[in-house]
Design a protein around this motif. Sequence first.
Motif, PDB file in Angstrom:
ATOM      1  N   VAL A  17       0.519  -1.069  -0.287  1.00 50.44           N
ATOM      2  CA  VAL A  17      -0.224  -0.118   0.030  1.00 50.44           C
ATOM      3  C   VAL A  17       0.508   1.584  -0.314  1.00 50.44           C
ATOM      4  O   VAL A  17       1.458   1.105   0.644  1.00 50.44           O
ATOM      5  CB  VAL A  17      -0.946   0.016   1.354  1.00 50.44           C
ATOM      6  N   TYR A 119      -5.968  -3.565   5.410  1.00 53.60           N
ATOM      7  CA  TYR A 119      -6.189  -2.481   4.863  1.00 53.60           C
ATOM      8  C   TYR A 119      -7.991  -3.480   4.545  1.00 53.60           C
ATOM      9  O   TYR A 119      -8.017  -2.951   3.793  1.00 53.60           O
ATOM     10  CB  TYR A 119      -5.510  -2.439   3.982  1.00 53.60           C
ATOM     11  N   PHE A 138      -3.495   0.113  -4.169  1.00 51.88           N
ATOM     12  CA  PHE A 138      -2.660  -1.330  -4.091  1.00 51.88           C
ATOM     13  C   PHE A 138      -2.174  -1.465  -4.736  1.00 51.88           C
ATOM     14  O   PHE A 138      -3.396  -1.826  -5.745  1.00 51.88           O
ATOM     15  CB  PHE A 138      -3.848  -2.035  -2.631  1.00 51.88           C
TER      16      PHE A 138
END
Length: 288
Positions: A17, A119, A138
């Motif tokens: 990320v 996430y 991502f």
Amino acid sequence: MSRKTAPAPVPPEVGQVRFDVFKSLWLWAMLVPGVLFGIPSVTPATLTVSLVMAFLTLCLGHSVGLHRGIIHRTFEANAVVRGGLLYLFVLSGLGGPLSWARLHAVRDHWQNQRECPPYFAYRHSLVRDFLWNLHYRFDAADERALARLPPGVFEDRWLRFLERTWPLHVLGLAAVTFALGGPGAVAVCVCARTAGGILGHWFVGYAAHVWGEQRQAVPGATESGTNVWLLGVLSFGEGFHNNHHVHPGSARMGMRAHELDLGWGSLRVMEACGLIRSLRAWHRPAAG
């Protein structure tokens, strides 16, 4: 005394990320003029056009065309109808269709596991989710989760073209709007509408995992979503997210009589007009 560090959004073996400069700039480049210049420029005409465009791009483009049509393939349509719905999605300003399909597949894969990276699991604050989802991107280390998507999605030439060029189409719409209505119309109908769509989609996604009613849990899954009635109505059915998690292959997200799903209603109208076929709704609405 040592301080606890927050867990990484995803483990390295899952992906990375990282801050996305363009994604962040795109949001704020729409939000700032939309607020500063759009709100003072609102007229009955620009408000009406903006609301109509929101329905066309977010309901028909995103919810119907991309989410239910491409990602979950809950109906079939000819190339013209399918391509038109995807073009409406691009005009929403939310991003590229293949990027959205890729992230959706990976997110669904991990949310349906018992061990889900932070996430993709909604165990963090609204502020952190705002930063992660609207300013970061991502990149998957392993794309086996893409097998969840229907075959041929990433080979589709129209989708690949829209993925490469989507900001240009939004800017082209802004140019046409400027020619017809001036800078005030651009601030309302393009900037404010796009920013509202981005923020609205993000907020519904967070709220429909954290608040609301969860009638049924998905066995073995970290996330099963929730149903938030008001957001479900305003988001054209997307806020009935527990229904969607439990029945992802159904075009109908509002399962009960009081769950107004405007995306489903639009699909029924399109089916009656012969624009789509093979519409899948696996479950009749329950009473109540």
